[in-house]
Scaffold this motif. Structure first.
Motif, PDB file in Angstrom:
ATOM      1  N   ALA A 237       0.808  -1.215   0.000  1.00 31.92           N
ATOM      2  CA  ALA A 237       0.000   0.000   0.000  1.00 31.92           C
ATOM      3  C   ALA A 237       0.844   1.269   0.000  1.00 31.92           C
ATOM      4  N   TYR A 238       1.904   1.284   0.781  1.00 29.59           N
ATOM      5  CA  TYR A 238       2.701   2.495   0.956  1.00 29.59           C
ATOM      6  C   TYR A 238       4.140   2.161   0.577  1.00 29.59           C
ATOM      7  N   PHE A 239       4.526   2.558  -0.621  1.00 32.01           N
ATOM      8  CA  PHE A 239       5.784   2.089  -1.210  1.00 32.01           C
ATOM      9  C   PHE A 239       6.749   3.247  -1.394  1.00 32.01           C
ATOM     10  N   PHE A 240       7.771   3.276  -0.560  1.00 37.40           N
ATOM     11  CA  PHE A 240       8.867   4.216  -0.722  1.00 37.40           C
ATOM     12  C   PHE A 240      10.057   3.651   0.053  1.00 37.40           C
ATOM     13  N   PRO A 241      10.592   2.519  -0.425  1.00 43.33           N
ATOM     14  CA  PRO A 241      11.623   1.809   0.332  1.00 43.33           C
ATOM     15  C   PRO A 241      12.988   2.457   0.181  1.00 43.33           C
ATOM     16  N   VAL A 272       0.629   9.390  -0.972  1.00 41.71           N
ATOM     17  CA  VAL A 272       1.088   8.024  -1.199  1.00 41.71           C
ATOM     18  C   VAL A 272       1.441   7.806  -2.661  1.00 41.71           C
ATOM     19  N   ARG A 273       0.535   8.174  -3.558  1.00 44.88           N
ATOM     20  CA  ARG A 273       0.784   7.968  -4.984  1.00 44.88           C
ATOM     21  C   ARG A 273       1.885   8.899  -5.482  1.00 44.88           C
ATOM     22  N   THR A 274       1.922  10.119  -4.959  1.00 43.96           N
ATOM     23  CA  THR A 274       2.958  11.065  -5.371  1.00 43.96           C
ATOM     24  C   THR A 274       4.340  10.535  -5.045  1.00 43.96           C
ATOM     25  N   ALA A 275       4.500  10.021  -3.818  1.00 43.56           N
ATOM     26  CA  ALA A 275       5.804   9.505  -3.404  1.00 43.56           C
ATOM     27  C   ALA A 275       6.215   8.314  -4.249  1.00 43.56           C
ATOM     28  N   ALA A 276       5.303   7.367  -4.429  1.00 44.25           N
ATOM     29  CA  ALA A 276       5.643   6.170  -5.201  1.00 44.25           C
ATOM     30  C   ALA A 276       5.962   6.512  -6.647  1.00 44.25           C
ATOM     31  N   SER A 277       5.215   7.456  -7.238  1.00 48.34           N
ATOM     32  CA  SER A 277       5.418   7.779  -8.651  1.00 48.34           C
ATOM     33  C   SER A 277       6.791   8.384  -8.913  1.00 48.34           C
ATOM     34  N   MET A 278       7.413   8.961  -7.877  1.00 52.54           N
ATOM     35  CA  MET A 278       8.762   9.491  -8.050  1.00 52.54           C
ATOM     36  C   MET A 278       9.777   8.399  -8.364  1.00 52.54           C
ATOM     37  N   LEU A 279       9.429   7.151  -8.049  1.00 52.08           N
ATOM     38  CA  LEU A 279      10.340   6.042  -8.286  1.00 52.08           C
ATOM     39  C   LEU A 279      10.078   5.343  -9.615  1.00 52.08           C
ATOM     40  N   TYR A 280       8.994   5.703 -10.306  1.00 59.37           N
ATOM     41  CA  TYR A 280       8.584   4.959 -11.481  1.00 59.37           C
ATOM     42  C   TYR A 280       9.673   4.902 -12.553  1.00 59.37           C
ATOM     43  N   ASP A 281      10.309   6.040 -12.841  1.00 62.37           N
ATOM     44  CA  ASP A 281      11.307   6.052 -13.903  1.00 62.37           C
ATOM     45  C   ASP A 281      12.419   5.051 -13.644  1.00 62.37           C
ATOM     46  N   ARG A 371      14.292  14.921 -10.863  1.00 60.84           N
ATOM     47  CA  ARG A 371      13.549  14.681  -9.631  1.00 60.84           C
ATOM     48  C   ARG A 371      13.712  13.233  -9.173  1.00 60.84           C
ATOM     49  N   SER A 372      13.571  12.310 -10.126  1.00 62.44           N
ATOM     50  CA  SER A 372      13.702  10.896  -9.804  1.00 62.44           C
ATOM     51  C   SER A 372      15.100  10.570  -9.297  1.00 62.44           C
ATOM     52  N   TYR A 373      16.113  11.146  -9.925  1.00 65.95           N
ATOM     53  CA  TYR A 373      17.499  10.899  -9.531  1.00 65.95           C
ATOM     54  C   TYR A 373      17.743  11.383  -8.100  1.00 65.95           C
ATOM     55  N   VAL A 374      17.271  12.575  -7.789  1.00 60.54           N
ATOM     56  CA  VAL A 374      17.482  13.130  -6.453  1.00 60.54           C
ATOM     57  C   VAL A 374      16.773  12.283  -5.406  1.00 60.54           C
ATOM     58  N   VAL A 375      15.517  11.941  -5.668  1.00 59.51           N
ATOM     59  CA  VAL A 375      14.750  11.139  -4.714  1.00 59.51           C
ATOM     60  C   VAL A 375      15.418   9.789  -4.507  1.00 59.51           C
ATOM     61  N   PHE A 376      15.829   9.164  -5.605  1.00 63.10           N
ATOM     62  CA  PHE A 376      16.423   7.839  -5.546  1.00 63.10           C
ATOM     63  C   PHE A 376      17.663   7.838  -4.655  1.00 63.10           C
ATOM     64  N   HIS A 377      18.506   8.829  -4.795  1.00 62.99           N
ATOM     65  CA  HIS A 377      19.741   8.834  -4.022  1.00 62.99           C
ATOM     66  C   HIS A 377      19.551   9.357  -2.603  1.00 62.99           C
TER      67      HIS A 377
END
Length: 427
Positions: A237-241, A272-281, A371-377
């Motif tokens: 449900a809540y995905f931002f590992p 929830v969806r906003t945070a997870a979508s940052m990882l999609y790329d 954005r994805s790169y920054v969040v990922f790292h």
């Protein structure tokens, strides 16, 4: 079933317990009748922990079952979270206490201008053990939003009913919560050989706390991802590992494993969806297939790898569950259960999900990639910065009489037991 293969070696601190049987329970329609029926048949003892208990129709059914059990002489212990279950009335709790139920609240707290402030380091586990023989564990709370007639906001969720030797560990874990002064609990502390075998499943009962078991659940996930050979399905449900978790998913997909991720498409919280979508790329470009469940809010915390490994429990894959909350999962090694869970999740993906399309090769969206790169790292460091968040020693307060709903720990008639890792209920 052989455990000698290199596929799913458990982390060194864990041991597979053979001889168990698991029934997958989907949503409240399957879960509540099993739990309430077990409590109604209890002969000696009921141990129940939950993050959320509301005074709606489901809460009232649970109340009636617990009240009846206590009145016929069953020893009943209930533990609820002070943040997740803040508004229980004096009458609701008081009638249980008067009947002999030992009712405890994990870290109750005062409100400030009507707001609950004690939101960090919650007891998020959801577990029941009846007579030391039958167990339940998963993600389902005691509230009406877990049954379909609640409407479009009803949650999609999972739990398991457990029989066999692993129940001894669950029972030992819950029992320690009701012992005066218990400080820290080890899930493997009880021998699991005293219960008769009930099936063919091997299992590990695994918890997360803020002392000795800070990353146990995440570690089991990462070991399974690293060992995956042909398929992975994670519904959460809540995905931002964390960074290492994402890295193992990407590596699995890049070596040809069919990796599928089911997330909320109709989230109960917009962030929830906003945070997870940052990882999609990062996920999609590595070959991970992402599905958004759109029928109603997804609340499940389940996963499977290849044909044998599965997990069901309370732990989300986000900073709260992986670095702050008290959680409990069961790891299951069994082909039959894995196949059943896969059928349920495959049906979900086929009928109720939309698949997120990967960006065409060569297409660059600079802002999104940045954005994805920054969040990922930044995720590399979330276990560290989670430790900087406000820290206190939560208490468990025994209710000796009908309490005021938001009574602070230590002011109740009974003294609270300091315990940061010894109680659990999941949301």
């Amino acid at each position: 079933m052989s455990l000698s293969s290199r596929s799913f070696r458990a982390p060194r601190s864990s041991r597979w317990v053979p001889g168990n049987h698991f029934d997958l329970l989907e949503n409240g329609e399957e879960f509540f009748p099993r739990v309430f029926g077990a409590i109604e048949k209890a002969r000696r003892e009921v141990l129940l922990e939950t993050f959320i208990l509301f005074e709606d129709k489901i809460g009232q059914e649970l109340h009636a079952a617990l009240l009846a059990a206590a009145r016929r002489g069953v020893e009943v212990h209930v533990l609820v979270d002070g943040f997740g279950s803040p508004d229980l009335s004096d009458g609701f709790v008081g009638s249980l206490v008067e009947a002999g139920v030992r009712f405890r609240i994990f870290d109750p707290g005062r409100r400030f201008m009507g707001q609950r402030l004690n939101m960090l380091r919650r007891m998020h586990r959801k577990m029941v053990v009846v007579d030391g023989e039958l167990g339940f564990i998963g993600g389902i709370n005691y509230s009406a939003d877990h049954v379909a007639d609640f409407g479009p906001e009803a949650k999609q969720d999972y739990a398991v009913q457990v029989r066999g030797p692993i129940v001894a560990q669950m029972h030992h874990f819950l029992r320690e919560a009701v012992q005066e002064g218990a400080q820290r609990r080890r899930p493997g502390g009880a021998a699991a050989t005293g219960r008769p075998h009930a099936g063919t499943a091997h299992a590990i009962f695994v918890t997360r706390d803020n002392h000795d078991h800070r990353s146990d659940i995440e570690r089991h996930y990462r070991v399974a991802l690293r060992s995956a050979r042909h398929r992975v399905v994670i519904a959460n449900a809540y995905f931002f590992p964390g960074y290492r978790f994402i890295r193992e998913m990407r590596r699995a997909a890049k070596r040809g494993v069919d990796v599928r991720l089911i997330l909320q498409g109709q989230p109960d919280m917009a962030i929830v969806r906003t945070a997870a979508s940052m990882l999609y790329d990062h996920l999609l470009r590595a070959g991970v297939q992402v599905y958004e469940y759109c029928e109603r809010p997804l609340h499940g915390k389940v996963a499977l790898v290849d044909d044998e490994w599965s997990t069901v429990g309370s732990s989300n894959l986000d900073p709260l569950s992986l670095s702050l909350n008290l959680e409990a999962n069961v790891i299951i090694q069994d082909r039959g259960f894995n196949a059943q869970l896969h059928r349920r999740l495959a049906r979900l993906m086929e009928n109720n999900c939309r698949q997120i399309e990967a960006p065409p090769p060569g297409r660059l969206d600079g802002l999104r990639l940045l954005r994805s790169y920054v969040v990922f790292h930044l995720m590399r460091w979330f276990p560290t910065w989670a430790g900087w968040l406000p820290r206190h020693e939560p208490t468990i307060t025994m209710v000796r009489k009908a309490p005021a709903p938001a009574q602070p720990a230590g002011d109740a008639a009974g003294n609270g037991t300091n315990n940061n890792s010894s109680a659990g209920v999941a949301a």
